[in-house]
Scaffold this motif. Structure first.
Motif, mmCIF file in Angstrom:
data_model
loop_
_atom_site.group_PDB
_atom_site.id
_atom_site.type_symbol
_atom_site.label_atom_id
_atom_site.label_comp_id
_atom_site.label_asym_id
_atom_site.label_seq_id
_atom_site.Cartn_x
_atom_site.Cartn_y
_atom_site.Cartn_z
ATOM 1 N N LYS A 97 -3.855 -5.018 1.557
ATOM 2 C CA LYS A 97 -5.024 -5.896 1.612
ATOM 3 C C LYS A 97 -4.847 -6.947 2.713
ATOM 4 O O LYS A 97 -5.801 -7.270 3.437
ATOM 5 N N TYR A 98 -3.636 -7.472 2.854
ATOM 6 C CA TYR A 98 -3.353 -8.456 3.895
ATOM 7 C C TYR A 98 -3.537 -7.836 5.287
ATOM 8 O O TYR A 98 -4.174 -8.425 6.167
ATOM 9 N N LYS A 99 -2.994 -6.623 5.476
ATOM 10 C CA LYS A 99 -3.126 -5.962 6.776
ATOM 11 C C LYS A 99 -4.586 -5.715 7.136
ATOM 12 O O LYS A 99 -4.994 -5.869 8.299
ATOM 13 N N LEU A 100 -5.377 -5.316 6.153
ATOM 14 C CA LEU A 100 -6.770 -4.977 6.423
ATOM 15 C C LEU A 100 -7.588 -6.178 6.884
ATOM 16 O O LEU A 100 -8.651 -6.011 7.480
ATOM 17 N N ARG A 101 -7.096 -7.371 6.632
ATOM 18 C CA ARG A 101 -7.785 -8.573 7.111
ATOM 19 C C ARG A 101 -7.750 -8.671 8.630
ATOM 20 O O ARG A 101 -8.638 -9.274 9.252
ATOM 21 N N PHE A 102 -6.731 -8.090 9.250
ATOM 22 C CA PHE A 102 -6.508 -8.257 10.686
ATOM 23 C C PHE A 102 -6.762 -6.987 11.501
ATOM 24 O O PHE A 102 -6.901 -7.063 12.719
ATOM 25 N N LEU A 103 -6.808 -5.830 10.845
ATOM 26 C CA LEU A 103 -6.959 -4.566 11.555
ATOM 27 C C LEU A 103 -8.427 -4.193 11.706
ATOM 28 O O LEU A 103 -9.270 -4.615 10.907
ATOM 29 N N PRO A 104 -8.755 -3.399 12.738
ATOM 30 C CA PRO A 104 -10.128 -2.901 12.860
ATOM 31 C C PRO A 104 -10.510 -2.088 11.628
ATOM 32 O O PRO A 104 -9.663 -1.490 10.976
ATOM 33 N N LYS A 105 -11.783 -2.054 11.317
ATOM 34 C CA LYS A 105 -12.271 -1.313 10.159
ATOM 35 C C LYS A 105 -11.939 0.173 10.301
ATOM 36 O O LYS A 105 -12.111 0.755 11.374
ATOM 37 N N TYR A 106 -11.427 0.753 9.222
ATOM 38 C CA TYR A 106 -11.115 2.185 9.254
ATOM 39 C C TYR A 106 -12.391 3.001 9.077
ATOM 40 O O TYR A 106 -13.261 2.668 8.268
ATOM 41 N N ASN A 107 -12.467 4.083 9.850
ATOM 42 C CA ASN A 107 -13.602 4.994 9.754
ATOM 43 C C ASN A 107 -13.432 6.012 8.637
ATOM 44 O O ASN A 107 -14.410 6.574 8.139
ATOM 45 N N ALA A 108 -12.181 6.272 8.244
ATOM 46 C CA ALA A 108 -11.913 7.211 7.153
ATOM 47 C C ALA A 108 -10.540 6.924 6.583
ATOM 48 O O ALA A 108 -9.645 6.442 7.280
ATOM 49 N N ILE A 109 -10.388 7.225 5.289
ATOM 50 C CA ILE A 109 -9.110 7.110 4.602
ATOM 51 C C ILE A 109 -8.721 8.501 4.113
ATOM 52 O O ILE A 109 -9.545 9.211 3.537
ATOM 53 N N ILE A 110 -7.478 8.904 4.350
ATOM 54 C CA ILE A 110 -6.934 10.147 3.788
ATOM 55 C C ILE A 110 -5.832 9.754 2.816
ATOM 56 O O ILE A 110 -4.963 8.951 3.160
ATOM 57 N N VAL A 111 -5.879 10.290 1.606
ATOM 58 C CA VAL A 111 -4.850 9.972 0.613
ATOM 59 C C VAL A 111 -4.121 11.251 0.228
ATOM 60 O O VAL A 111 -4.737 12.278 -0.046
ATOM 61 N N GLY A 112 -2.787 11.166 0.206
ATOM 62 C CA GLY A 112 -1.961 12.319 -0.116
ATOM 63 C C GLY A 112 -1.332 12.200 -1.490
ATOM 64 O O GLY A 112 -0.594 11.246 -1.762
ATOM 65 N N ASP A 113 -1.639 13.146 -2.378
ATOM 66 C CA ASP A 113 -1.071 13.262 -3.718
ATOM 67 C C ASP A 113 -1.684 12.252 -4.695
ATOM 68 O O ASP A 113 -2.463 11.386 -4.323
ATOM 69 N N ASP A 114 -1.309 12.421 -5.964
ATOM 70 C CA ASP A 114 -2.056 11.807 -7.064
ATOM 71 C C ASP A 114 -2.009 10.284 -7.083
ATOM 72 O O ASP A 114 -3.020 9.635 -7.364
#
Length: 218
Positions: A97-114
């Motif tokens: 959450k802290y990183k996302l405050r400073f990084l450009p908005k992600y266009n997509a998220i990929i999640v691996g495993d449950d």
């Protein structure tokens, strides 16, 4: 639990992921979030760490369809195989959450495993709102169905060859009366346990049992 069918499918992950990228490309890479000639930002969240057996193949498959010229791929590791506690999960959430405050908005998220899929489901509205999420390597089919019943989720599941392994064991020991699976309370363990018990009706002559290692103190 035996040999996972995904062991042979690892080599075709690039093809599967290419299809998924094409499927979500229109809503993900719209003019609303990007500018011509800018790279698209994609985040891969792994349930494990980079040394876990399947993870390098997952990363390789993703990179093979996301060219460096067009996409910036970031990777975050939850490391749940080595440290699977509520405190560790809270630290991962706080860090991301802290990183996302400073990084450009992600266009997509990929999640691996449950574990990563559950994380994305739990915090979708808070930190992934409006971002398409693609899952892969999911053992808990119920969790996957719950995800896709909402918005912005799609992906592929991972079927384990439990039926085939039981059949193989019976070919060596046709007089067997009991089958035992060794599981734990991880998200993956729960998903595999559900697949395991779904095979009961296929083998009416066998009694199905489990040993849950999470119940034991080390």
């Amino acid at each position: 639990m035996g040999i996972n069918k995904s062991g042979s499918s690892l080599v075709i992950w690039p093809i599967i992921l290419a299809g998924i990228i094409l499927l979500i490309q229109r809503p993900v890479f719209s003019a609303e979030h990007t500018v011509d000639n800018e790279k698209k930002n994609v985040l891969f969240i792994s349930s494990y760490d980079q040394n876990f057996g399947s993870v390098p193949y997952q990363v390789e498959g993703i990179k093979s369809v996301l060219s460096e010229e067009e996409y910036r791929l970031d990777i975050e590791y939850m490391d749940t195989k080595r440290i699977n506690t509520e405190e560790a999960l809270e630290h991962f959430y706080t860090m991301l959450k802290y990183k996302l405050r400073f990084l450009p908005k992600y266009n997509a998220i990929i999640v691996g495993d449950d574990a990563a899929l559950q994380f994305a489901m739990d915090y979708q509205q808070e930190i992934f709102s409006g971002i398409p999420i693609v899952f892969l390597g999911i053992n808990d089919f119920g969790r996957a169905r719950e995800a896709v019943s909402g918005e912005n989720f799609t992906g592929i599941m991972e079927e384990t060859s439990i039926k085939e392994n039981i059949e193989l064991a019976l070919s060596f020991n046709p007089d067997a009366k009991k089958v035992i699976a060794i599981l734990d309370n991880s998200y993956t363990g729960i998903g595999l346990g559900n697949q395991y018990y779904n095979c009961m009706d296929l083998f009416p002559a066998l009694s199905f049992h489990t040993i849950n290692v999470s119940d034991y103190v080390y």
